[in-house]
Structure formats: C-alpha cells, structure tokens
Design a protein around this motif. Structure first.
Motif, mmCIF file in Angstrom:
data_model
loop_
_atom_site.group_PDB
_atom_site.id
_atom_site.type_symbol
_atom_site.label_atom_id
_atom_site.label_comp_id
_atom_site.label_asym_id
_atom_site.label_seq_id
_atom_site.Cartn_x
_atom_site.Cartn_y
_atom_site.Cartn_z
ATOM 1 N N HIS A 85 0.808 -1.216 0.000
ATOM 2 C CA HIS A 85 0.000 0.000 0.000
ATOM 3 C C HIS A 85 0.844 1.270 0.000
ATOM 4 C CE1 HIS A 85 -3.370 2.496 -0.337
ATOM 5 N NE2 HIS A 85 -2.635 3.316 0.351
ATOM 6 N N HIS B 73 -6.584 -3.036 4.088
ATOM 7 C CA HIS B 73 -7.723 -2.934 3.158
ATOM 8 C C HIS B 73 -7.547 -3.815 1.923
ATOM 9 C CE1 HIS B 73 -5.910 0.982 1.258
ATOM 10 N NE2 HIS B 73 -5.437 -0.083 0.667
ATOM 11 N N HIS B 74 -6.333 -4.325 1.714
ATOM 12 C CA HIS B 74 -6.149 -5.294 0.625
ATOM 13 C C HIS B 74 -6.523 -6.700 1.077
ATOM 14 C CE1 HIS B 74 -4.100 -2.478 -2.069
ATOM 15 N NE2 HIS B 74 -3.688 -1.918 -0.944
HETATM 16 CU CU LIG Z 1 -3.983 0.040 -0.634
#
Ligand SMILES: [Cu+2]
Ligand code: HEM
Length: 638
Positions: free
Chosen positions: A261, A310-311
C-alpha cells in the motif's frame, strides 16, 4: 559571505574539462553525474513501459471477443503478472527516481547528489534487476502468480519451475536500488542546499521526493523480507508460509501489503509533486496553501502505513481490526483532498495557459478525482466484499496508477525535457498526444467499473458469450489501443523536438525554481558555476533576483563561488536553515558501482539457476567491489 555582480570568466575551460566524463563506453559505465544518471533512469524506464504496454495490448486483444484464442491461459497468466510487475517495479518507481535524480540537486542549488557513486550504483542495480526479470520473457518463463505472488499459489508445490523465482529474486534485487536511492534523496535534501533555501522554502517537488524516500525506507524492507522468505521456502525448503508445517500464508499478505500500500503513495506522492510545480507556473501564480500542501505530502507518508489491511478485507480477519483499517483508509483521503484544493485555488485566480504540461495536469486532476472516489468506495468493507477481485478493482487501480501517476509523468516530460535536452518538444503533437491519451484512457478504464458490477472477475483469460460483457470489452480494447497510440505521439513529439524543436533557452516557461536558473539548457556539468543565493520560496519570481554566492576562505564556504566549480567541490549545509557547514569533493568517474552491482546480479542469477559456483563468483565480485569502494589511501584522508 558577500555577493558579486560579475563572475570571473577565466576558469571556464578548466571547469569544463574537470567535469567532463571520459568519452564513449568508458564514460557510460563510470559516470557519476546526477544528470546523466537521471536521464538514463528515465529512458530505461520508458523501455520497460513500452514492453509492459505491448503486453497489456495483447491481453486486450485476447479479451476483446468472447472465447478468443489469441494466447493460452498459461501465457495470459504470465502477461498480467509481468505487465503489473514491470509497470510498478521497472517503470513507475524508477522513472520517478530518474526525475528526482535530475531535478532535485538543481532545485536545491547544488552541484550533485550527496552520494554520487551510490547514485550510479542504484541505477546499475535498477538496470540489472530489470534485465534479470525481463530475461524471463526471453526464455518464455515469466512469473505467472499475479504481481503480488500470493502463497500458496506461488509455493514450489503449485508453481514449479523458475517462473516465480524471477519474481522473488528480482523483487529483492530491485529493492536494493530503491532503498539506496531513498537514502541519497534524504541526505541530499537535508545537507546539500543553497544558502537561503531554508526548509520552509523547499520546492514542492523536493517535498514530495523527501516524503517518498521516507516511505521507501520503511516500506521496502517488508517486501524484501516477504520475497526472500518466499524464495527460502521455494529454494531451501523452509516453511515460513506453509501451514502444513506451521507457517502462515496470511503472514505473507501482511508483509507484502505493508509495502504494497505505501508503494501506491510512493508513486503517487512524487507525481503530485510534479503537478504542484507545473500548475503554479502555468497559472502564473504562487501555489496556494504551500504549508498545507507540504504537510499533506508528509501526512500521506505517515497514514499510508496504517491502511494495508484494506487489501485483505476478504481474508476473514477480526471485524474490529478491519474497521480500524477501513477508517484509516477513509482518513487518507483528507490530505489528498487538501492538495486538490491547493491546486484548484492556485488555478482559480490565475490566468491559466493551456500548454501541454498543464493539459496533462488538468487530465490528471479529473482522473485522480474518480480514482480517489472509487478508492474511498472500496475502503468500505461491505462494498469491497462485493467488488473484490472484479474488474471494478482493475478500473480503480488503473485510475490511480495509470491515470494519477502516468499523466503527471507525461506532463513532466513536456515540462522538464526542454531543460534536460535543450529543445522544446513539439506542442502540436503534444496536445494531440494528450487528447488521444485522455480519451483513450477513459474509454479503456471507465467501462471496467461497470464490468465489475456485472460480475466480470479480474485475471480471467476469457469469458463465454451471452453474459452482457461483449460490447464493453470491445470499447475497452479500442480505448486501450488509443491510449497506446497517444503515448507514441509523445515519442513523436520528443523525436521531432530533438530534431527541429525551438531552442529552450535557460527558462522557457518563465518558471520559478532553481533548475531554471542554470545558465543553459541542458545545464553545464557543474550545474551552477557559483551557487545561487535564495531569497524566497520562488527564487526566480522574487523581487530580489537570485544572485551568486562567492567563495570565502574558510572550509564551509570555499566552494560557493567559481573556485568550487573548478575544484569539483560543492558546499554542505546545515539541515534546517541551509547555513554553510562544510565542503564536499564530488568523486570522479569510477567503475566500482557498476562492478558491485554486477557482482550482485551474478549472485542472484546463481540463486536462480541454483548453482553454488555462480553464487560464490557473484559474492566474490561484489565483495571486491565493496572493499575497493571503501578503501581509503593516505591521499584520500588528507
Ligand atoms: Cu492500498
Ligand atoms: C496502456 C495502458 C494499460 C492497459 C491497457 C492496461 C491493461 C491491463 C490489463 C488488461 C490487465 C489485466 C487485468 C486482469 O486480467 O485482471 C492489467 C493489470 C494490471 N495493470 Fe495494467 N494496463 C495499462 C497500464 C498500466 C499501468 C501504467 C500500470 C501501473 C503503473 C498498470 C498496472 C497494472 C497492475 C498492477 C495490474 C494487475 C496485475 C495482476 O493482476 O497481477 N497498468 N492491466
């Protein structure tokens, strides 16, 4: 320190010779000039861009009709994996480093990076790791487990053969380049500034590269560890990620995305830095909210480390943990929004000139707006569960990676190549390129959102007719080809510019920052004969013109004036206020960085072919390189 109006011309020739690289190949392999290295970074990265682009078009040919037979499923897997890997590791990351390399020392008003040899080293590692990864294409064994190489799919059991080893070893190899580059940017920014260039006067591009470099330092070790642990599992039979023996596949995902990220912001932040330089110049107005914008760039750097889960929303982690990461992912929209408002406010009252760099900036803003909105959407858990692994996600990350990073890079080409090459790019072709890219981009990627809602999963090599996906897929493929054509028009604008473009002069855009204060385009080898003295945030727009510093007779200021250029020296400043501190000699040409990188390359090849002898040879060459690099003679110490 005193200021002078006229500069002594006497030394001109002497200066030229002392900075000149050896001619031909010798100079090619031994140069430590940040400008040559920066240009090379940019050119090399674009070679990878076009290869990865062709791979994308092959995928789109395969997907333009149902049940197509352009490539086999196995080849399709290789195509999407290497396309993603090349775009991220071998194009976006290094091309931004290339701009940083060329522009940052000029914007700071110094004669080179803090560690010129390390700079050459990071370039050689980049090229060699790129060659390493791309040789998989030559032998038809490209990585095929997706660009994030999730276990257990990529374990030896399910991915036999060398394909994934090119990924695992290549990623660790390339990470060396990014990391040493980041160290170099940080030290350069803090220690190599012209007098008067206090921290609150740093150009926005420098702020963005600084934020990027700090993110790299903290993020890249995670992916290096992940890829090396994966390789240990694959080559030596360890079980870090093998649940049957107590390993954890989830651990892999955490390590990967702890880098993955922030990497998005490692790419995005320098791109916003470019935009923040371009908009004020073409709006003829200082950047509105400078302090807020700089704080946002740093803020994004911090928050980007709090969102990686969030992945992993679909992996079944505890709900409370996921809510926290969801919230953090929403919060990161705030500093991005602040930047956006700064740009709009700058343009609001300005008289905007729609030159090509500015068109790309505007295109970027429109595309990023949508990419940012879909980002906020997928940060919400229930929404993410619906669109996870669908074309909605492919649309979202291309709006960010291709739109919000590649458009600024193209704008930056039109903006800065005149400084780098001495010639303007062709404006007519440039505008045509922008519009073709912009229309093509939206035709290619907007319909993907809808396809996602219609249920088309990502990483599918084909689909049956009758699902209602046909028409959109045709549009996407046409848009993709159009986008590709648009990028070629920029190549044409560049080639035409080099042949018969108008001479750029020192400051063709009437811009504000110090790279435009060099006497010529391209700048002389030593950048500044005398180091400029800065009196404000926008040196070339201040009422008090930029003037030349003169050499004092103490150690801290002796390189300020032309004598510093003659002696191949540059001043070192204090971290915050840019006061004179000491003087640094810029090292001369050397092959050592190349050989050190080569040794490491041989080492990684040895691991790939699992041959001890090659591993040992590589290590010996690398060790010899390191020792030579560190060796100090009596003369050095004096
Ligand atoms: Cu991300
Ligand atoms: C000409 C422009 C481009 C086109 C037409 C294009 C097209 C595609 C296609 C068709 C896929 C495979 C989708 C799938 O099967 O799931 C893909 C995946 C991907 N693309 Fe692009 N792309 C372009 C530019 C870029 C750029 C500039 C970047 C990043 C800098 C990028 C990053 C990625 C990544 C990370 C993936 C995911 C690979 C994976 O699933 O492992 N693309 N792209």
């Amino acid at each position: 320190m005193t200021l002078v109006e006229e500069r002594p011309e006497a030394h001109e020739e002497a200066v030229e010779t002392i900075w000149q690289d050896a001619p031909g190949l010798a100079g090619f392999f031994s140069s430590v000039d940040h400008k040559r290295i920066g240009m090379r970074y940019i050119y090399t990265a674009f070679v990878f861009f076009f290869i990865a682009g062709v791979q994308a078009l092959v995928m789109r040919a395969q997907l333009s009709t149902p049940d197509a037979d352009v490539v086999s499923p196995q080849v399709y897997n290789q195509l999407f994996t290497m396309h993603g890997v090349m775009m991220i590791f071998l194009f976006n990351t290094p091309v931004l480093a290339g701009f940083g390399n060329y522009i940052v020392p000029l914007q700071l008003g110094t004669r080179d990076m803090a560690f010129p040899r390390l700079n050459a080293f990071s370039y050689w590692i980049f090229v060699l790791s790129g060659l390493f990864m791309i040789s998989s294409l030559a032998i038809g064994k490209q990585p095929d487990g997706g660009w994030f190489a999730y276990v257990p799919l990529t374990s030896k059991e399910y991915s036999p053969g060398v394909n994934m080893d090119f990924w695992g070893l290549g990623v660790a190899f390339a990470g060396i380049s990014t990391t040493v580059g980041a160290v170099n940017f940080i030290v350069t920014t803090f220690k190599m500034r012209a007098p008067g260039m206090t921290v609150n006067r740093l150009p926005m591009f420098v702020w963005s590269i600084l934020s990027m470099a700090f993110m790299v330092i903290f993020a890249v070790p995670a992916v290096t560890v992940a890829s090396l642990m994966l390789e240990a599992d694959r080559l030596f039979g360890t079980a870090f990620f093998n649940p049957a023996e107590g390993g954890s596949p989830l651990l892999y995902q955490h390590l990967f995305w702890f880098w993955g990220h922030p990497e998005v912001y490692i790419l995005f932040v320098p791109a916003t830095g470019m935009i923040s330089m371009i908009i004020p110049v073409f709006a003829r107005r200082r950047l509105a909210g400078y302090t807020w914008a700089a704080a946002s760039l740093i803020g994004i750097g911090f928050i980007s480390f709090g969102v990686w889960v969030h992945h992993m929303f679909a992996t079944g982690l505890p709900a409370l943990a996921m809510s926290l990461f969801s919230a953090a992912s929403l919060i990161i929209a705030i500093p991005s929004g602040v930047l956006f408002f700064c740009w709009i406010a700058t343009m609001w009252r300005g008289r905007v000139q729609w030159a090509t760099p500015m068109l790309f900036a505007l295109g970027f803003m429109l595309i990023f707006l949508l990419g940012g909105i879909t980002g906020v959407m997928v940060a919400v858990l229930p929404f993410d569960w619906q669109v996870h692994d669908s074309y909605f996600v492919v649309a979202h990350f291309h709006y960010v990676l291709n739109g919000a990073v590649v458009f600024p890079i193209f704008g930056a080409l039109y903006f800065w190549l005149p400084k780098m090459t001495g010639r303007m790019l062709d404006e007519r072709l440039g505008k045509a390129s922008f519009w073709t890219m912009f229309v093509g981009f939206n035709l290619a990627f907007f319909p993907m959102h809808i396809l996602g809602f219609l249920g088309m999963p990502r990483r599918m090599y084909t689909y049956p007719a009758g699902l209602g996906w046909e028409a959109l897929n045709v549009v996407i493929s046409i848009g993709s080809a159009m986008f590709g054509l648009g990028t070629l028009l920029t190549v044409a604008a560049f080639v035409r510019g080099r042949r018969r473009g108008a001479p750029a002069g020192a400051n063709p855009w009437n811009a504000d920052s110090l790279e435009w204060a060099t006497a010529t385009s391209p700048p002389p080898h030593y950048n500044f004969e005398a180091i400029p003295v800065v009196a404000g945030r926008h040196p070339l727009w201040e009422e008090e013109a930029v003037c030349d510093a003169t050499s004092g007779d103490d150690d801290a200021t002796r390189a300020y004036g032309p004598p510093g250029a003659v002696a191949r020296e540059t001043p070192v400043s204090t971290g915050l206020d840019a006061l004179p501190e000491e003087t640094m000699t810029i090292p001369g040409e050397t092959y050592v960085p190349f050989f050190l990188a080569l040794g490491l390359g041989v080492f990684f090849v040895g691991l790939l072919v699992e041959t001890t002898l090659v591993v040992v040879v590589g290590l010996v060459v690398a060790a010899a390189g390191l020792v030579t690099w560190g060796w100090r003679t009596e003369a050095d110490l004096r």
